[in-house]
Design a protein around this motif. Structure first.
Motif, PDB file in Angstrom:
ATOM      1  N   LYS A   1       0.860  -1.174   0.000  1.00 27.33           N
ATOM      2  CA  LYS A   1       0.000   0.000   0.000  1.00 27.33           C
ATOM      3  C   LYS A   1       0.900   1.229   0.000  1.00 27.33           C
ATOM      4  O   LYS A   1       1.920   1.253   0.700  1.00 27.33           O
ATOM      5  CB  LYS A   1      -0.841  -0.015   1.271  1.00 27.33           C
ATOM      6  N   THR A   2       0.547   2.231  -0.790  1.00 28.51           N
ATOM      7  CA  THR A   2       1.301   3.488  -0.746  1.00 28.51           C
ATOM      8  C   THR A   2       0.444   4.524  -0.031  1.00 28.51           C
ATOM      9  O   THR A   2      -0.695   4.246   0.340  1.00 28.51           O
ATOM     10  CB  THR A   2       1.615   4.000  -2.169  1.00 28.51           C
ATOM     11  N   GLU A   3       1.023   5.712   0.138  1.00 22.51           N
ATOM     12  CA  GLU A   3       0.268   6.785   0.789  1.00 22.51           C
ATOM     13  C   GLU A   3      -0.638   7.498  -0.199  1.00 22.51           C
ATOM     14  O   GLU A   3      -1.424   8.360   0.174  1.00 22.51           O
ATOM     15  CB  GLU A   3       1.244   7.807   1.394  1.00 22.51           C
ATOM     16  N   LEU A   4      -0.510   7.140  -1.458  1.00 25.54           N
ATOM     17  CA  LEU A   4      -1.215   7.869  -2.504  1.00 25.54           C
ATOM     18  C   LEU A   4      -2.656   7.417  -2.644  1.00 25.54           C
ATOM     19  O   LEU A   4      -2.998   6.271  -2.354  1.00 25.54           O
ATOM     20  CB  LEU A   4      -0.471   7.690  -3.831  1.00 25.54           C
ATOM     21  N   ILE A   5      -3.454   8.356  -3.080  1.00 23.98           N
ATOM     22  CA  ILE A   5      -4.880   8.100  -3.224  1.00 23.98           C
ATOM     23  C   ILE A   5      -5.288   8.379  -4.667  1.00 23.98           C
ATOM     24  O   ILE A   5      -4.916   9.399  -5.235  1.00 23.98           O
ATOM     25  CB  ILE A   5      -5.696   9.041  -2.302  1.00 23.98           C
ATOM     26  N   ASP A   6      -6.029   7.468  -5.227  1.00 14.66           N
ATOM     27  CA  ASP A   6      -6.567   7.675  -6.566  1.00 14.66           C
ATOM     28  C   ASP A   6      -7.960   8.249  -6.450  1.00 14.66           C
ATOM     29  O   ASP A   6      -8.798   7.709  -5.743  1.00 14.66           O
ATOM     30  CB  ASP A   6      -6.629   6.349  -7.316  1.00 14.66           C
ATOM     31  N   LYS A   7      -8.177   9.369  -7.155  1.00 15.45           N
ATOM     32  CA  LYS A   7      -9.495  10.000  -7.068  1.00 15.45           C
ATOM     33  C   LYS A   7     -10.243   9.924  -8.384  1.00 15.45           C
ATOM     34  O   LYS A   7     -11.332  10.464  -8.517  1.00 15.45           O
ATOM     35  CB  LYS A   7      -9.326  11.480  -6.653  1.00 15.45           C
ATOM     36  N   LYS A   8      -9.645   9.270  -9.355  1.00 17.47           N
ATOM     37  CA  LYS A   8     -10.277   9.221 -10.678  1.00 17.47           C
ATOM     38  C   LYS A   8     -11.555   8.370 -10.657  1.00 17.47           C
ATOM     39  O   LYS A   8     -12.514   8.675 -11.326  1.00 17.47           O
ATOM     40  CB  LYS A   8      -9.300   8.614 -11.711  1.00 17.47           C
ATOM     41  N   MET A   9     -11.516   7.332  -9.890  1.00 16.57           N
ATOM     42  CA  MET A   9     -12.593   6.348  -9.973  1.00 16.57           C
ATOM     43  C   MET A   9     -13.700   6.544  -8.939  1.00 16.57           C
ATOM     44  O   MET A   9     -14.759   5.963  -9.055  1.00 16.57           O
ATOM     45  CB  MET A   9     -12.007   4.928  -9.820  1.00 16.57           C
ATOM     46  N   SER A  10     -13.394   7.292  -7.914  1.00 16.03           N
ATOM     47  CA  SER A  10     -14.428   7.471  -6.889  1.00 16.03           C
ATOM     48  C   SER A  10     -14.253   8.793  -6.183  1.00 16.03           C
ATOM     49  O   SER A  10     -13.158   9.364  -6.178  1.00 16.03           O
ATOM     50  CB  SER A  10     -14.370   6.343  -5.864  1.00 16.03           C
ATOM     51  N   LYS A  11     -15.289   9.260  -5.595  1.00 10.77           N
ATOM     52  CA  LYS A  11     -15.225  10.517  -4.864  1.00 10.77           C
ATOM     53  C   LYS A  11     -14.430  10.361  -3.583  1.00 10.77           C
ATOM     54  O   LYS A  11     -13.655  11.228  -3.210  1.00 10.77           O
ATOM     55  CB  LYS A  11     -16.644  10.979  -4.556  1.00 10.77           C
ATOM     56  N   ARG A  12     -14.653   9.235  -2.984  1.00 12.00           N
ATOM     57  CA  ARG A  12     -13.967   8.998  -1.719  1.00 12.00           C
ATOM     58  C   ARG A  12     -12.460   8.817  -1.911  1.00 12.00           C
ATOM     59  O   ARG A  12     -11.655   9.202  -1.073  1.00 12.00           O
ATOM     60  CB  ARG A  12     -14.550   7.747  -1.086  1.00 12.00           C
ATOM     61  N   GLY A  13     -12.096   8.204  -3.008  1.00  7.28           N
ATOM     62  CA  GLY A  13     -10.682   7.937  -3.265  1.00  7.28           C
ATOM     63  C   GLY A  13     -10.297   6.547  -2.808  1.00  7.28           C
ATOM     64  O   GLY A  13     -10.821   6.029  -1.815  1.00  7.28           O
ATOM     65  N   ALA A  14      -9.401   5.907  -3.559  1.00  7.06           N
ATOM     66  CA  ALA A  14      -8.962   4.554  -3.216  1.00  7.06           C
ATOM     67  C   ALA A  14      -7.455   4.545  -3.061  1.00  7.06           C
ATOM     68  O   ALA A  14      -6.739   5.210  -3.796  1.00  7.06           O
ATOM     69  CB  ALA A  14      -9.362   3.575  -4.307  1.00  7.06           C
ATOM     70  N   ALA A  15      -6.972   3.779  -2.103  1.00  2.95           N
ATOM     71  CA  ALA A  15      -5.533   3.673  -1.875  1.00  2.95           C
ATOM     72  C   ALA A  15      -4.867   3.055  -3.086  1.00  2.95           C
ATOM     73  O   ALA A  15      -5.385   2.108  -3.683  1.00  2.95           O
ATOM     74  CB  ALA A  15      -5.270   2.823  -0.642  1.00  2.95           C
ATOM     75  N   LEU A  16      -3.703   3.608  -3.439  1.00  2.42           N
ATOM     76  CA  LEU A  16      -2.931   3.036  -4.541  1.00  2.42           C
ATOM     77  C   LEU A  16      -1.909   2.054  -3.993  1.00  2.42           C
ATOM     78  O   LEU A  16      -1.281   2.303  -2.960  1.00  2.42           O
ATOM     79  CB  LEU A  16      -2.239   4.149  -5.334  1.00  2.42           C
ATOM     80  N   TYR A  17      -1.761   0.960  -4.680  1.00  2.00           N
ATOM     81  CA  TYR A  17      -0.814  -0.082  -4.283  1.00  2.00           C
ATOM     82  C   TYR A  17       0.277  -0.200  -5.334  1.00  2.00           C
ATOM     83  O   TYR A  17       0.142   0.301  -6.452  1.00  2.00           O
ATOM     84  CB  TYR A  17      -1.535  -1.425  -4.132  1.00  2.00           C
ATOM     85  N   ARG A  18       1.317  -0.910  -4.959  1.00  3.47           N
ATOM     86  CA  ARG A  18       2.460  -1.078  -5.850  1.00  3.47           C
ATOM     87  C   ARG A  18       3.010  -2.488  -5.647  1.00  3.47           C
ATOM     88  O   ARG A  18       2.917  -3.055  -4.564  1.00  3.47           O
ATOM     89  CB  ARG A  18       3.494  -0.003  -5.508  1.00  3.47           C
ATOM     90  N   PHE A  19       3.549  -3.055  -6.704  1.00  2.00           N
ATOM     91  CA  PHE A  19       4.184  -4.370  -6.628  1.00  2.00           C
ATOM     92  C   PHE A  19       5.648  -4.198  -6.287  1.00  2.00           C
ATOM     93  O   PHE A  19       6.361  -3.496  -6.989  1.00  2.00           O
ATOM     94  CB  PHE A  19       4.023  -5.080  -7.984  1.00  2.00           C
ATOM     95  N   ASN A  20       6.084  -4.804  -5.193  1.00  2.00           N
ATOM     96  CA  ASN A  20       7.485  -4.721  -4.801  1.00  2.00           C
ATOM     97  C   ASN A  20       8.217  -5.941  -5.356  1.00  2.00           C
ATOM     98  O   ASN A  20       8.233  -7.018  -4.758  1.00  2.00           O
ATOM     99  CB  ASN A  20       7.582  -4.686  -3.279  1.00  2.00           C
TER     100      ASN A  20
END
Lengths: 222, 222
Positions: free
Chosen positions: B193-212
């Motif tokens: 999980k990153t600290e970043l939030i995606d707001k494109k898909m929802s108003k609330r925003g969804a946490a952005l994840y990354r593959f390590n």
DNA sequence: TCAAAAGTGTTAGATTTACACCCATGA
DNA sequence: TCATGGGTGTAAATCTAACACTTTTGA
């Protein structure tokens, strides 16, 4: 067809990993290479693909020439195409694995072709990339045996549950619990118990089973 | 090397099933065939294998010419060798599938090559045996995605869990339960999980994840 | 204020694993 | 009579599947 002519052609061969099961061991058939380059090295058996035969047909032909058998179960492993995989010329090879019942295969033919059965766990260094082909074939066979009843290709028509279990263990490379194994087999209605008893392996005798292909095809094949 | 000379050579080509993921749909890239035979038919993209390149190299070259991308994830599907599979000449073809992140692929290059993304569930009739290649590729990819983290090849570097789930569903062709899916992902420590939030898909925003990848290679790769 | 997507736990059922003893027979 | 392989059931543990409500926020 001038379009094709701009490109170069290559030789294509097939190489076959022939699996057999004997005395609790999974084995493959290999022989000493009869030709240069690599004459004398251990090698899979193979052959070139003719202009008028498909890859499957070429493999069947090679298998038939070697074993005299027809309708042998076989699966493609993949194409191997490193530029220098064959030290002589550029040859792309398509590997197949085949499953045969060892007792269907005459010892005479085997020795005429100078072939040997070697334990899958003790395969010597083989010509070119053949060791890679063998390990990919084994991996694919392990996958396949989990979802399709291919064991029967490696066993006689009648077999005991112990034989079936030993085969499964030899393929998977790990032991399994006898009771759990037999429980699983009981759920497979296409493995039928016969009235026959095998007395070769034990004094008490073990029930012989048979694979009911029709039942499998009608009720279990997806 | 007179030995080889007795046998005939054939043309060998590679054909690539290029998978992409967009708007909850798994798609492949196909184009209208530019040459005879079969000019104008929908077809996979491919190319002949040169004398001095391996099958993998040829596939990389074809992919690079098409997309400009390098180090694209690809897997061999198998060799196709029916005698008359190509209506023109005898050509044996080795199919590969490749996974690309759609947004890495310029629309400009796509249209220059006359390629279209089509939904995997609505692939039209393709040239020769290409439809068989596509369905085998999909089957293999489904198998692969269960045991290896290949999803990340189809997604942007940062993605939401909903995107990851939609991708998984698109590949498998079935819906999965959101809570169960997220539970499974939580156990995979290489999905961070990153600290970043995606707001494109929802108003609330969804946490952005990354593959390590490093974490995966060090601790999970077998 | 409400529509739309994000996020979060618990329970029942199914599947898998571990485990040990009696049986039949030929030597 | 005893050594050898054949045959059988139960219980614990793990994994899988089903299921519904609260949160946030931009329009």
């Amino acid at each position: 067809m001038t379009f094709y002519k701009e490109h170069s052609k290559v030789w294509v061969s097939v190489d076959v990993i022939i699996f057999g099961f004997d005395e609790s061991k999974l084995k493959i058939l290999i022989g000493r290479r009869q030709m240069d380059p690599g004459r004398g090295e251990w090698s899979l058996y193979g052959g070139f693909v003719g202009a008028d035969e498909s890859l499957d047909t070429a493999t069947s032909r090679v298998l038939n020439g070697l074993t005299g058998l027809r309708n042998v179960y076989m699966q493609q492993v993949g194409a191997f195409g490193s530029v220098d995989r064959d030290p002589g010329e550029r040859v792309i090879s398509v590997a197949y694995y085949a499953l045969i019942n060892v007792s269907d295969y005459s010892e005479k033919l085997r020795s005429e072709h100078g072939l040997e059965w070697v334990d899958i766990n003790h395969v010597p260094t083989l010509y070119s990339d053949h060791n890679v082909m063998v390990s990919m074939a084994l991996k694919m066979m392990r996958q396949k045996i989990k979802t399709e009843p291919i064991s029967f290709r490696l066993l006689p028509q009648l077999f005991t549950l112990t034989q079936l279990q030993r085969l499964y263990e030899a393929v998977m490379g790990e032991e399994v619990d006898k009771r759990n194994f037999r429980k699983r087999i009981k759920d497979m209605d296409f493995i039928e118990k016969t009235e026959l008893i095998d007395k070769k392996m034990s004094k008490r005798g073990a029930a012989l089973y048979r694979f009911n292909r029709k039942m499998y095809n009608d009720n279990f094949k997806l």
